[in-house]
Design a protein around this motif. Structure first.
Motif, PDB file in Angstrom:
ATOM      1  N   GLU A 190      53.786  33.949  54.293  1.00 33.46           N
ATOM      2  CA  GLU A 190      54.412  32.640  54.457  1.00 33.46           C
ATOM      3  C   GLU A 190      53.355  31.542  54.609  1.00 33.46           C
ATOM      4  OE1 GLU A 190      57.718  30.053  54.635  1.00 33.46           O
ATOM      5  OE2 GLU A 190      57.441  32.127  53.952  1.00 33.46           O
ATOM      6  N   GLN A 191      52.142  31.917  55.043  1.00 36.37           N
ATOM      7  CA  GLN A 191      51.070  30.919  55.168  1.00 36.37           C
ATOM      8  C   GLN A 191      50.784  30.254  53.826  1.00 36.37           C
ATOM      9  OE1 GLN A 191      49.623  30.010  58.025  1.00 36.37           O
ATOM     10  NE2 GLN A 191      50.143  31.654  59.446  1.00 36.37           N
ATOM     11  N   ILE A 192      50.478  31.047  52.796  1.00 34.42           N
ATOM     12  CA  ILE A 192      50.141  30.422  51.512  1.00 34.42           C
ATOM     13  C   ILE A 192      51.391  29.937  50.777  1.00 34.42           C
ATOM     14  CG2 ILE A 192      47.960  31.676  51.298  1.00 34.42           C
ATOM     15  CD1 ILE A 192      49.327  33.461  49.180  1.00 34.42           C
ATOM     16  N   ARG A 193      52.528  30.585  51.026  1.00 33.64           N
ATOM     17  CA  ARG A 193      53.754  30.140  50.365  1.00 33.64           C
ATOM     18  C   ARG A 193      54.167  28.754  50.851  1.00 33.64           C
ATOM     19  NH1 ARG A 193      56.945  36.012  50.565  1.00 33.64           N
ATOM     20  NH2 ARG A 193      55.660  37.017  48.956  1.00 33.64           N
ATOM     21  N   ARG A 194      53.903  28.458  52.106  1.00 32.17           N
ATOM     22  CA  ARG A 194      54.201  27.110  52.609  1.00 32.17           C
ATOM     23  C   ARG A 194      53.258  26.075  51.989  1.00 32.17           C
ATOM     24  NH1 ARG A 194      56.468  27.005  58.821  1.00 32.17           N
ATOM     25  NH2 ARG A 194      57.918  28.765  58.581  1.00 32.17           N
ATOM     26  N   ILE A 195      52.007  26.458  51.757  1.00 31.79           N
ATOM     27  CA  ILE A 195      51.089  25.535  51.084  1.00 31.79           C
ATOM     28  C   ILE A 195      51.620  25.206  49.695  1.00 31.79           C
ATOM     29  CG2 ILE A 195      48.751  25.243  50.175  1.00 31.79           C
ATOM     30  CD1 ILE A 195      47.776  27.071  52.438  1.00 31.79           C
ATOM     31  N   ALA A 196      52.101  26.241  48.989  1.00 35.16           N
ATOM     32  CA  ALA A 196      52.627  26.029  47.636  1.00 35.16           C
ATOM     33  C   ALA A 196      53.873  25.146  47.654  1.00 35.16           C
ATOM     34  CB  ALA A 196      52.942  27.372  46.984  1.00 35.16           C
ATOM     35  N   ARG A 197      54.712  25.301  48.674  1.00 37.03           N
ATOM     36  CA  ARG A 197      55.921  24.488  48.748  1.00 37.03           C
ATOM     37  C   ARG A 197      55.597  23.024  49.020  1.00 37.03           C
ATOM     38  NH1 ARG A 197      58.392  29.104  51.275  1.00 37.03           N
ATOM     39  NH2 ARG A 197      58.052  28.287  53.383  1.00 37.03           N
ATOM     40  N   HIS A 198      54.539  22.789  49.784  1.00 34.44           N
ATOM     41  CA  HIS A 198      54.217  21.419  50.180  1.00 34.44           C
ATOM     42  C   HIS A 198      53.244  20.736  49.217  1.00 34.44           C
ATOM     43  CE1 HIS A 198      56.359  21.519  53.961  1.00 34.44           C
ATOM     44  NE2 HIS A 198      55.737  22.628  54.334  1.00 34.44           N
TER      45      HIS A 198
END
Length: 281
Positions: free
Chosen positions: A234-242
């Motif tokens: 979820e750490q990198i997935r949140r970066i991708a979402r933002h």
């Protein structure tokens, strides 16, 4: 390359390793750094700046930065942040605050860039805390950043992170971990205490840089292992979402150090990413 600040050879042996003195928050700190050049290439193009993990230093990267230089044909700057390696240790009563990574990204790295005349756009390649610092620097200074590679970065504090750091603190106190880490730091207690102290501080639990991730506009590659013991995907997935231009690479059979666990895949991915996003003159 022109250097604006006086420099001297670092106190520990190391080919091409130097120390530069920087002003920071009302005092002077020494920062250990090293230049690397690609084998068989001219090294033209943006410099890659490597930002180490929360217990890292120049030496702890081992040969990974040189391998990236050789694969990309670019020069690199590798440095040890204050408190690490042979840079200035923490002061005896110094306790880091929740904004410690912001300070590194917004204050120390800009001072280092000024001192070493790194005004042209640079690539950032950071691991763990260094990945978060790379994100913060890229979000604040997009015009001077060509792109960023983030290896197992943090954008929030998770239970898995705290649990693993607590285990590391126990190992530091009861096993040979302190002795092993002392090979890489002039003051190993400075390095470990700064990192573990802030991450295990209850006041740090609310730390979150998703807002800064939303300001990320440079090309970004975020890489994480599916078996990362310090953070979920979820750490990198949140970066991708933002972020606006973020590519993800999730690696199987890989823990918190993708550049060690899956070095070949990471180097190929970094080379392809930088070639794809190289700015035209």
């Amino acid at each position: 390359m022109e250097h604006r600040a006086a420099e001297r050879v670092a106190p520990e042996p190391g080919e091409g390793r130097y120390v530069v003195r920087l002003p920071w928050r009302g005092r002077s700190v020494e920062v250990e750094y090293q230049w690397l050049a690609p084998a068989g290439g001219d090294g033209s193009g943006p410099v890659i700046v490597f930002l180490h993990e929360g217990l890292g230093s120049i030496a702890m990267w081992k040969d990974f930065p040189q391998q990236v230089c050789d694969a990309t044909g670019l020069r690199a700057l590798v440095y040890s942040r204050p408190a690490y390696g042979w840079s200035t240790p923490r002061e005896a009563d110094e306790r880091w605050q929740p904004d410690f990574m912001h300070r590194q990204a917004h204050e120390v790295l800009p001072e280092l860039r000024r001192a070493l005349n790194l005004e042209a756009p640079i690539w950032l390649l950071g691991h763990s805390d260094g990945g978060s610092i790379a994100l913060l620097h890229a979000a604040r200074f997009p015009a001077s950043v060509a792109g960023a590679v983030l290896l197992a970065p943090h954008v929030m504090v998770e239970d898995i992170s705290i649990e693993s750091i607590a285990k590391a603190a126990q190992a530091y106190a009861t096993t040979g971990l302190r002795e092993r880490l002392s090979r890489y730091h002039a003051d190993v207690d400075s390095a470990f205490g700064g990192w573990s102290g802030i991450w295990l501080d209850p006041g740090f639990r609310q730390w979150n840089i998703e807002h800064e991730a939303s300001q990320l506009s440079v090309p970004t590659l975020a890489i994480q292992g599916v078996n990362d013991e310090y953070g979920s995907l979820e750490q990198i997935r949140r970066i991708a979402r933002h972020g606006r231009d973020v590519a993800l690479l999730e690696l199987s059979e890989c823990g918190h150090s993708p550049h060690r666990d899956q070095a070949t895949q990471v180097i190929i991915a970094v080379r392809n990413f930088m070639q794809k996003n190289r700015r035209q003159p």
